[in-house]
Design an enzyme around this catalytic site. Structure first.
Site, short mmCIF file in Angstrom:
data_model
loop_
_atom_site.label_atom_id
_atom_site.label_comp_id
_atom_site.label_asym_id
_atom_site.label_seq_id
_atom_site.Cartn_x
_atom_site.Cartn_y
_atom_site.Cartn_z
N PRO A 49 3.28 -11.25 -10.70
CA PRO A 49 4.71 -11.32 -10.97
C PRO A 49 5.52 -11.20 -9.69
CG PRO A 49 3.81 -9.17 -11.59
CD PRO A 49 2.65 -10.03 -11.20
N ASP A 88 8.55 -9.91 -12.23
CA ASP A 88 8.47 -8.47 -12.14
C ASP A 88 9.90 -7.95 -12.16
OD1 ASP A 88 7.62 -5.91 -11.64
OD2 ASP A 88 7.49 -6.20 -9.48
N TRP A 580 3.82 -0.55 -11.15
CA TRP A 580 2.52 -1.17 -10.86
C TRP A 580 1.67 -1.27 -12.12
CZ3 TRP A 580 1.90 -3.90 -6.78
CH2 TRP A 580 2.63 -3.60 -5.62
N GLN A 616 -1.22 -6.41 -1.05
CA GLN A 616 -1.43 -6.11 -2.46
C GLN A 616 -2.79 -5.46 -2.72
OE1 GLN A 616 0.70 -6.21 -4.83
NE2 GLN A 616 2.29 -7.13 -3.57
N TRP A 620 -1.38 -4.64 -6.44
CA TRP A 620 -1.75 -5.41 -7.62
C TRP A 620 -3.26 -5.54 -7.78
CZ3 TRP A 620 -2.30 -11.11 -8.71
CH2 TRP A 620 -2.12 -11.39 -10.07
N LYS A 653 6.53 -9.33 13.57
CA LYS A 653 6.74 -9.36 12.13
C LYS A 653 8.18 -9.81 11.83
CE LYS A 653 5.63 -6.29 8.36
NZ LYS A 653 5.00 -5.03 8.02
N LYS A 656 14.65 -8.95 8.56
CA LYS A 656 16.08 -9.30 8.58
C LYS A 656 16.75 -8.71 9.81
CE LYS A 656 17.19 -10.05 3.76
NZ LYS A 656 17.09 -9.25 2.56
#
Length: 1106
Positions: A49, A88, A580, A616, A620, A653, A656
RNA sequence: AGAUCCGUAGCUCAGCCUGGUUAGAGCACUACACUGAUAAUGUAGGGGUCAGCAGUUCAAAUCUGCUCGGGUCUACCA
């Protein structure tokens, strides 16, 4: 059916993307790709999701490209691949965002704003970028079902979650406990370990640390200390990086087998004489060497060197249960026997003092050891993160700056100052260490005692480890390493979240906790609602009697009161469930299992394939695994691909803050989805973190797509002239020329490789070999060598063979690349198929993936073509060296052959070499003695194992070989060497002999291959060369004049004498090449174009025949 | 603090598992050529202490150990 192949002026990938998108839309291509495979073996894919609460970024494009290409590939391989999208929608990000936009904090919810209104806002807001996500999904060509996604806030979804929870409850895996947990006062929520393990949560911070002095109390157990000290000023030293926990201190923990020292010295702040206890190994860390056994009598305030002296050494076990005075006596615990020395196994002498300040409320270890000794618990900080009113001068102060208060004063510092003044601080300093922070608020986490519900994951740890070994991890080390370690060290899963917008825990309890119910469905809840109303009477549940419950969220579920077996009211446990859990239960909840779609679920569990970012692994991937194991004793997925991070082109990396975010929409708009996808897939293995550079995409555009486009356009142009539409029967390969069979052979080898790579989830390798085929083999060899076959001669066997061959190559390449670059592949395939009609499929993605035709692969043929390429390359470089251009024909080349096989091989491709390098013939040298200069080299691999330590001497001996020695070896097959007076026999296979030079010839080598070129230009060759030059110039004039390819012309040349011979002798040849009906030599030309051939200038007049 | 992956040309990457000739490719750069595939192509050139050190070996980019640098993860322990 079109009769002509579409031709184009230039390649415009973004435009192709848009057109193909429209086509897909119109023909429902995605839906078709699924329905056409109805009844086929399913290939099960789970879409993780996504949160539509944030904007999609380029890093979403990489994992979605991987997902998409696997699903497209499997579809083409004949599987049915359903892909249900998912959203999600619960969790902290939305809640915090909504709080911010409404200008409220957590405390205001339920007061300034009703929970109902708040949750409505969350529900509205959480999909705010859904349109953007859908747009990206479309534009990047990600085929996933957006029309029927699962949404985690929907009742059906939550009902399935409740069912899962009830299953766990019934199995005894769900329990409530008080434990010390990471807690974020700023977010007002406990954090799961998964949340705490989000990248970037641990940050290096500088905190005020204190080595505090806890004053020992004299008693039977401690008498030995006081006797050794000779004073009552005996202190335990304990270090803390969280001085705010000191008022809650209830114990000091030491290691039973650690040695401790009693040291006489002075307090560096108060300069009072003291005796302190700390680990012996750490004495050096706290005292300067120069001060050892120093002058105590003359020590005075300000002295740099403080004298000290070890009075006694003893083991930690001797200290157990010694009492000390409370350090900051604001509050005492209501129960327990605090302020003692405890023994704990977690104490180390790595840093600090070897004595651990123990506050049972604020540390997991502390709590555990505290319980064991029964020292009670003091929690002097509230859930907002501030001191209780009872904590003297610190009452009400935040222990960290949770409110972004610019006036905030560090409590730790004030505590340290107070301790200094009271002769209770031995050392105060700033110390940089890493400390966990809340992933949403960026504020430091506290460890805090909280009521919480847990899933007893540890109960099935071994099974989960076992199941994990059956999962195909890409890359493998993520599964064994990262995930494996994580499973080994697992702790029970803390499910509880004290927030508002999320899946409510479906557990109701009586007030005394004596009875509880875990609800597993809406129907069950409604029945319980009615029952409670009947038993309890009054207004209980009156709003829910008629229609039952309509929304499973807060606040409605909290209105509901259930009734216990003995008639007591039960209220819902107020917690929400960790988000989760929402995602981990997605295999079941996406189908509203077990309430609907039981059969669908059974066919779609476990997944064959999932793919997400490596972050993840503990998210997940873990929660899926836990629930699969706990609920069904099964893995939840068979293969998992974890892709790495996307960094900017400097390896930083993207964030913003740094402004180095790549906008995926802009990238796709400008460079096209295909090139972007291709670049992401082929640049680096998906699991390596990749440096994203748009220049790389441009390179892909030029190198692959532009080349392929040019190849197609070339094909289309001539196929249109000849009306080739594949209407003739497929010419059997044996009846095609060598070069056609060769490219078809390479093509089939390619199909085999691509299939192997894709089956192994190695799309990077697959993409790279496709790229190599298109560039190296198809474009730069096949098409280049075959150009004339397409525009010369009649439309008969050879030409049709060429068309069929090139068509097939383009068609298969389109299919092979379809998973990675779906738009361009569709475009290419469609352009061909509209005319060729070889497939009835409406889309390349509906076709079956190419299958290798084993009989078409001819390794000998591929080998000799490699020879042809190498020989040609050598000849071209020779021509370059002596400055004879390729248009000038030369008589012959000379190739020394190493064995008969080689000669046979080269002879078969002689004509290709001859035309490629423009020579008349090839001579083979077999009897080379004395003619060719040879070079001999040891075959290290073969020799090394035989000779071992003598290898160096042998190599030297071989290097000294004369031509005669080589001849002997070649003739006899063996050669006897004398090394260090030892006879050693050298076999022919122990060395490599290459022809290095042919005296009097211009020679080039590549490996064992040697080529010599005859550079004599006879008058006849000169004429032919001149004729070719002339053809070349006139072709240019044709082109410049804008003539059509088929226009016939008439030519007049005012050539000088040196050229006349060429024109006369090669008149026919020239006319054929330039499509001239006449070629005349005239004495003089006023008009026409001036051209130059071999430094001679003259005029040429070219007229189109009307 | 530990675990793990990684470090090869200015850049992006092969090669390492299974040691063996002068360490490769593409991009970029330079020069020349080609020009009915032309936003291409060919040929040639410069560019490398294969992160460093040590070891094993006749032989190390490749195997082993250590160090340094980077990424990721784990642990939070005063």
């Amino acid at each position: 059916m079109a009769s002509q192949y579409q031709e184009y002026n230039q390649l415009n990938l973004p435009q192709i993307g848009k057109e193909v998108l429209q086509q897909w839309e119109a023909q429902q291509a995605f839906e078709q790709s699924v329905t056409l495979r109805e009844g086929a073996t399913p290939f099960v894919f789970y879409e993780g999701p996504s949160s539509a609460y944030g904007m999609p970024g380029i890093h979403h494009v990489i994992s979605r490209t991987l997902k998409d290409l696997v699903c497209r590939y499997k579809t083409m391989k004949g599987f049915q691949v359903k892909r249900k999208g998912g959203w999600d929608t619960h969790g902290l990000p939305v809640e915090l965002g909504v709080e911010k936009s409404l200008g409220i904090t957590k405390e205001d919810i339920g007061k300034k704003i009703s929970i109902e209104e708040y949750n409505d806002t969350c529900r509205r807001e959480v999909l705010k970028y859904k349109d953007k996500w859908d747009e990206l999904t479309q534009k990047m060509g990600y085929w996933v079902d957006l029309k029927h996604p699962y949404v985690t806030f929907e009742n059906n979804y939550i009902e399935s979650l409740w069912w899962c929870l009830q299953q766990l409850y019934k199995k005894g895996y769900l329990y409530k406990s008080v434990s010390i947990q990471p807690y974020s006062p700023a977010a007002g929520s406990g954090l799961s370990s998964a949340e705490l393990n989000q990248p970037g949560c641990y940050k290096d911070v500088k905190d005020t640390t204190v080595v505090a002095m806890f004053k020992a109390v004299e008693g039977d157990r401690s008498r030995f200390l006081f006797e050794a000290a000779g004073t009552d000023q005996v202190f335990f030293l304990a270090w803390t990086t969280t001085p705010w926990t000191l008022p809650s201190n209830l114990g000091l923990t030491v290691g039973a087998n650690i040695e401790y020292a009693l040291v006489r010295t002075f307090n560096p702040y108060t300069h009072l004489p003291v005796c302190v206890i700390l680990a012996k190994d750490l004495v050096d860390r706290h005292f300067k060497k120069e001060g050892e056994d120093g002058d105590f009598a003359n020590y005075k305030e300000g002295d740099k060197i403080i004298p000290w002296q070890v009075l006694s050494v003893f083991r930690g076990s001797q200290l157990e249960n010694i009492r000390y005075e409370q350090l900051l006596p604001y509050v005492q615990p209501e129960e327990g026997d605090p302020f003692r020395i405890l023994i704990g196994d977690f104490v180390t002498t790595e840093d600090g003092t070897g004595i651990v300040h123990t506050a049972p409320a604020f540390g997991a270890d502390d709590n555990r050891v505290g319980k064991k000794y029964g020292i009670g618990i003091l929690t002097l900080v509230d859930k907002q993160g501030k001191f209780l009113d009872t904590v003297g001068e610190f009452a009400g102060r935040y222990v960290k700056n949770y409110k972004d208060d610019p006036q905030y004063k560090d409590v730790d510092v004030d505590i340290a100052v107070k301790l200094k003044k009271e002769n209770r601080a031995f050392k105060v300093e700033k110390y940089e260490h890493s400390y966990p922070h809340c992933w949403r608020t960026d504020k430091p986490v506290l460890y805090y005692p909280l009521d919480a519900w847990f899933i007893k994951t540890t109960a099935l740890k071994d099974r989960m480890v076992e199941l994990n070994t059956t999962i195909n991890w890409k890359p493998a080390f993520t599964g064994t390493g990262r995930f494996g370690n994580w499973l080994e060290n697992m702790v029970d899963w803390n499910l509880s979240r004290s927030r508002f917008w999320g899946t409510p825990l479906p557990i109701w309890r009586t007030e005394d906790g004596s009875e509880e119910k875990c609800i597993g469905s809406i129907e069950e809840l409604n029945a319980e609602i009615r029952k409670a109303s009947e038993v309890l009477g009054g207004d209980v549940n009156k709003h829910y009697l008629h229609q039952g419950i309509l929304d499973l969220h807060k606040p409605y579920v909290d209105d509901i009161i259930l009734v216990s077996a003995d008639g007591k009211p039960m209220r819902r446990e107020p917690d929400l469930v960790d988000v989760w859990f929402d995602s981990g239960a997605m295999p079941y909840a996406q189908w509203h299992f077990p309430f609907e779609n039981k059969d669908v679920f059974e066919q779609n569990f476990p997944a064959d394939f999932i793919c997400e970012g490596v972050d993840q692994t503990r998210g997940w991937f873990y929660t899926l695994h836990v629930l699969g194991a706990l609920l069904f004793d099964s893995v939840a997925y068979k293969t998992v691909v974890s892709n790495g991070l996307v960094l900017d082109k400097n390896g930083v990396k993207m964030s913003k803050r740094l402004g180095n975010i790549i906008d995926p929409f802009k990238t796709i708009e400008e460079l096209g989805a295909d090139a972007t996808r291709w670049y992401l897939v082929t640049n680096a293995s998906p699991w390596d973190s990749m440096k994203f550079d748009t220049d790389g995409i441009k390179e892909v555009q030029r190198k692959l797509f532009s080349t392929l486009y040019n190849t197609y356009n070339f094909f289309a142009m001539y196929a249109n002239l000849d009306n080739f539409s594949f209407r003739e029967a497929y010419i059997p390969l044996q009846q095609r020329p060598e070069i056609d069979r060769w490219i078809i052979s390479v093509l089939n080898t390619l199909v085999k490789e691509v299939t192997t790579y894709l089956d192994d989830y190695e799309p990077t390798q697959a993409g790279r070999v496709i790229q190599e085929f298109v560039d190296e083999h198809l474009s730069n060899w096949y098409v280049r060598l075959c150009r004339r076959r397409f525009w010369k001669g009649e439309y008969e066997h050879d030409k049709i063979s060429a068309y069929q061959t090139l068509y097939e190559c383009l068609e298969k390449v389109a299919q092979l690349m379809a998973p990675v670059s779906p738009f361009f592949a569709e475009w290419l395939f469609g352009n061909l198929n509209k005319v060729g009609q070889r497939s009835t499929a409406a889309s390349v993605h509906h076709t079956d993936f190419p299958v290798t035709v084993a009989e078409a692969i001819d390794n000998e043929l591929e080998e000799r073509m490699q020879l042809a390429q190498d020989i040609s390359s050598l000849v071209l470089s020779l021509r370059k060296k002596v400055n004879i251009r390729v248009r000038q024909p030369l008589q012959k080349i000379l190739i020394p052959v190493l064995n008969p096989h080689m000669q046979v091989q080269v002879q078969k491709i002689e004509h290709l070499i001859k035309s490629e390098v423009n020579v008349k013939g090839i001579d083979y040298l077999t009897e080379t003695e004395g003619f060719i200069k040879k070079k001999i080299k040891p075959n290290y691999k073969a020799l090394g194992s035989k000779m071992g330590a003598k290898m160096k001497a042998v190599a030297a001996a071989i290097a000294a070989f004369t031509d005669a020695d080589i001849t002997v070896l070649e003739r006899d097959g063996v050669y006897n060497l004398l090394i260090d007076s030892e006879q050693l026999q050298l076999q022919l296979s122990d060395v490599e002999i290459i022809s290095e030079d042919i005296p009097g010839w211009t020679v080039a080598n590549k490996g064992a291959l040697t080529v010599a070129l005859d550079i004599t230009i006879t008058p006849q060759l000169q004429d032919e060369g001149n004729a070719r030059e002339l053809v070349n110039r006139i072709q240019k004039i044709r082109k410049d004049s804008g003539f059509e390819l088929t226009d016939r012309i008439m030519v007049k040349v005012a050539a000088s004498d040196t050229l006349k011979s060429a024109i006369i002798h090669y008149n026919d040849y020239i006319c054929t090449e330039i499509l001239a009906d006449s070629l005349e030599i005239v004495p003089q030309l006023q008009d026409g174009t001036e051209i130059e051939v071999n430094d001679l200038k003259f005029n040429v007049l070219v007229n189109k025949k009307s």
